[in-house]
Design a protein around this motif. Structure first.
Motif, PDB file in Angstrom:
ATOM      1  N   UNK A  30      52.085  46.513 -85.299  1.00  0.00           N
ATOM      2  CA  UNK A  30      52.091  47.346 -84.067  1.00  0.00           C
ATOM      3  C   UNK A  30      50.376  48.563 -84.258  1.00  0.00           C
ATOM      4  N   UNK A  31      50.377  49.527 -85.323  1.00  0.00           N
ATOM      5  CA  UNK A  31      50.068  50.537 -86.202  1.00  0.00           C
ATOM      6  C   UNK A  31      48.878  49.438 -86.396  1.00  0.00           C
ATOM      7  N   UNK A  32      49.055  48.920 -87.079  1.00  0.00           N
ATOM      8  CA  UNK A  32      47.913  48.244 -88.633  1.00  0.00           C
ATOM      9  C   UNK A  32      47.109  47.587 -86.480  1.00  0.00           C
ATOM     10  N   UNK A  33      47.910  46.601 -86.338  1.00  0.00           N
ATOM     11  CA  UNK A  33      46.717  45.889 -84.968  1.00  0.00           C
ATOM     12  C   UNK A  33      45.993  47.022 -84.347  1.00  0.00           C
ATOM     13  N   UNK A  34      46.126  48.141 -84.065  1.00  0.00           N
ATOM     14  CA  UNK A  34      45.648  48.940 -83.485  1.00  0.00           C
ATOM     15  C   UNK A  34      44.224  49.841 -84.731  1.00  0.00           C
ATOM     16  N   UNK A  35      44.763  50.055 -85.576  1.00  0.00           N
ATOM     17  CA  UNK A  35      43.749  50.566 -86.461  1.00  0.00           C
ATOM     18  C   UNK A  35      42.666  49.366 -86.574  1.00  0.00           C
ATOM     19  N   UNK A  36      43.090  48.202 -87.341  1.00  0.00           N
ATOM     20  CA  UNK A  36      41.964  47.469 -87.253  1.00  0.00           C
ATOM     21  C   UNK A  36      41.060  46.927 -85.826  1.00  0.00           C
ATOM     22  N   UNK A  37      42.385  46.838 -84.884  1.00  0.00           N
ATOM     23  CA  UNK A  37      40.829  47.330 -83.401  1.00  0.00           C
ATOM     24  C   UNK A  37      39.834  48.835 -83.171  1.00  0.00           C
TER      25      UNK A  37
ATOM     26  N   UNK B 219      37.436  38.990 -80.795  1.00  0.00           N
ATOM     27  CA  UNK B 219      38.010  38.897 -81.384  1.00  0.00           C
ATOM     28  C   UNK B 219      38.990  40.091 -80.909  1.00  0.00           C
ATOM     29  N   UNK B 220      38.956  41.373 -79.366  1.00  0.00           N
ATOM     30  CA  UNK B 220      39.316  41.866 -79.167  1.00  0.00           C
ATOM     31  C   UNK B 220      40.915  40.863 -78.054  1.00  0.00           C
ATOM     32  N   UNK B 221      39.732  40.097 -77.590  1.00  0.00           N
ATOM     33  CA  UNK B 221      41.011  38.898 -77.131  1.00  0.00           C
ATOM     34  C   UNK B 221      42.100  38.164 -77.876  1.00  0.00           C
ATOM     35  N   UNK B 222      42.039  37.759 -79.111  1.00  0.00           N
ATOM     36  CA  UNK B 222      42.884  37.253 -79.935  1.00  0.00           C
ATOM     37  C   UNK B 222      43.564  38.719 -80.235  1.00  0.00           C
ATOM     38  N   UNK B 223      42.663  39.660 -80.174  1.00  0.00           N
ATOM     39  CA  UNK B 223      43.546  40.910 -80.925  1.00  0.00           C
ATOM     40  C   UNK B 223      44.749  41.666 -79.751  1.00  0.00           C
ATOM     41  N   UNK B 224      44.445  41.270 -78.650  1.00  0.00           N
ATOM     42  CA  UNK B 224      45.370  41.629 -77.396  1.00  0.00           C
ATOM     43  C   UNK B 224      46.815  40.336 -77.228  1.00  0.00           C
ATOM     44  N   UNK B 225      46.235  39.014 -77.983  1.00  0.00           N
ATOM     45  CA  UNK B 225      47.047  38.268 -77.441  1.00  0.00           C
ATOM     46  C   UNK B 225      48.199  39.157 -78.979  1.00  0.00           C
TER      47      UNK B 225
ATOM     48  N   UNK C 254      48.767  42.365 -80.563  1.00  0.00           N
ATOM     49  CA  UNK C 254      48.983  43.254 -79.705  1.00  0.00           C
ATOM     50  C   UNK C 254      50.596  42.772 -79.100  1.00  0.00           C
ATOM     51  N   UNK C 255      50.038  41.309 -78.508  1.00  0.00           N
ATOM     52  CA  UNK C 255      51.051  41.578 -77.216  1.00  0.00           C
ATOM     53  C   UNK C 255      52.667  40.580 -77.380  1.00  0.00           C
ATOM     54  N   UNK C 256      52.236  40.339 -78.522  1.00  0.00           N
ATOM     55  CA  UNK C 256      53.416  39.150 -79.494  1.00  0.00           C
ATOM     56  C   UNK C 256      54.342  40.672 -80.126  1.00  0.00           C
ATOM     57  N   UNK C 257      53.832  41.232 -80.762  1.00  0.00           N
ATOM     58  CA  UNK C 257      54.292  42.676 -81.350  1.00  0.00           C
ATOM     59  C   UNK C 257      55.000  43.402 -80.198  1.00  0.00           C
ATOM     60  N   UNK C 258      54.486  43.627 -79.322  1.00  0.00           N
ATOM     61  CA  UNK C 258      54.824  44.281 -78.351  1.00  0.00           C
ATOM     62  C   UNK C 258      56.311  43.804 -77.982  1.00  0.00           C
ATOM     63  N   UNK C 259      56.337  42.995 -77.697  1.00  0.00           N
ATOM     64  CA  UNK C 259      57.132  41.357 -76.793  1.00  0.00           C
ATOM     65  C   UNK C 259      58.720  41.628 -78.135  1.00  0.00           C
ATOM     66  N   UNK C 260      57.751  42.045 -79.534  1.00  0.00           N
ATOM     67  CA  UNK C 260      58.994  41.435 -80.552  1.00  0.00           C
ATOM     68  C   UNK C 260      59.634  43.220 -80.697  1.00  0.00           C
ATOM     69  N   UNK C 261      59.259  44.190 -80.592  1.00  0.00           N
ATOM     70  CA  UNK C 261      59.863  45.090 -80.040  1.00  0.00           C
ATOM     71  C   UNK C 261      60.819  45.612 -79.268  1.00  0.00           C
ATOM     72  N   UNK C 262      60.334  44.589 -78.201  1.00  0.00           N
ATOM     73  CA  UNK C 262      60.821  45.131 -77.582  1.00  0.00           C
ATOM     74  C   UNK C 262      62.211  44.152 -77.317  1.00  0.00           C
ATOM     75  N   UNK C 263      62.889  43.360 -77.612  1.00  0.00           N
ATOM     76  CA  UNK C 263      63.300  41.843 -78.386  1.00  0.00           C
ATOM     77  C   UNK C 263      64.287  42.891 -79.368  1.00  0.00           C
ATOM     78  N   UNK C 264      63.525  43.629 -80.523  1.00  0.00           N
ATOM     79  CA  UNK C 264      64.267  43.844 -80.973  1.00  0.00           C
ATOM     80  C   UNK C 264      65.013  45.633 -80.415  1.00  0.00           C
ATOM     81  N   UNK C 265      64.299  45.658 -80.080  1.00  0.00           N
ATOM     82  CA  UNK C 265      65.467  47.132 -79.620  1.00  0.00           C
ATOM     83  C   UNK C 265      66.176  47.122 -78.889  1.00  0.00           C
TER      84      UNK C 265
END
Length: 136
Positions: free
Chosen positions: A37-44, A64-70, A72-83
């Motif tokens: 997530x941090x890398x995605x934010x830096x890339x954006x 780019x931002x549209x794809x980036x949001x998807x 990032x959303x997938x990465x955030x969902x992964x974090x929720x599941x892992x938590x």
């Protein structure tokens, strides 16, 4: 300590160690997902900065931002599941520790009761010996 108590404690220790390894693996996966997530934010941020100085990049920024949001959303969902998985692993580890402590307590109580019983038998034997000497 009796053989059954040693076996229960050994099995419980193995379960605790297994759960500790599982928790460490889950924690590493969570850290990796958070890093993603941090890398995605830096890339954006880099792409947005490039779009300020490059007209071609500015035209492509929204796509780019549209794809980036998807992503990032997938990465955030992964974090929720892992938590959630991490929370479950922590609960399981806590339960395993509690079981281990119960077995250790039972083993220690059994050992102490054995010592007390042996002491009582010894005292009874000495009492009987004393009575025989007095009588005889």
């Amino acid at each position: 300590m009796t053989a059954w108590a040693q076996s229960l404690i050994r099995i419980s220790n193995y379960e605790v160690e297994t759960l500790q390894k599982r928790l460490a693996e889950i924690t590493a996966r969570r850290a990796s997902a958070e890093m993603r997530i941090a890398v995605l934010e830096a890339e954006a941020e880099i792409e947005q900065e490039r779009a300020r100085s490059d007209a071609d990049a500015a035209m492509l920024l929204q796509a780019y931002l549209s794809g980036w949001k998807m992503r990032k959303g997938a990465a955030e969902a992964d974090v929720v599941v892992i938590n959630a998985e991490e929370e479950g692993a922590r609960d399981a580890l806590t339960g395993a520790f509690e079981e281990l402590k119960k077995f250790e307590h039972v083993a220690e109580t059994t050992r102490l009761n054995s010592i007390i019983a042996a002491g009582k038998r010894e005292t009874a034997a000495f009492d009987e010996l004393g009575l025989r000497r007095r009588a005889g």
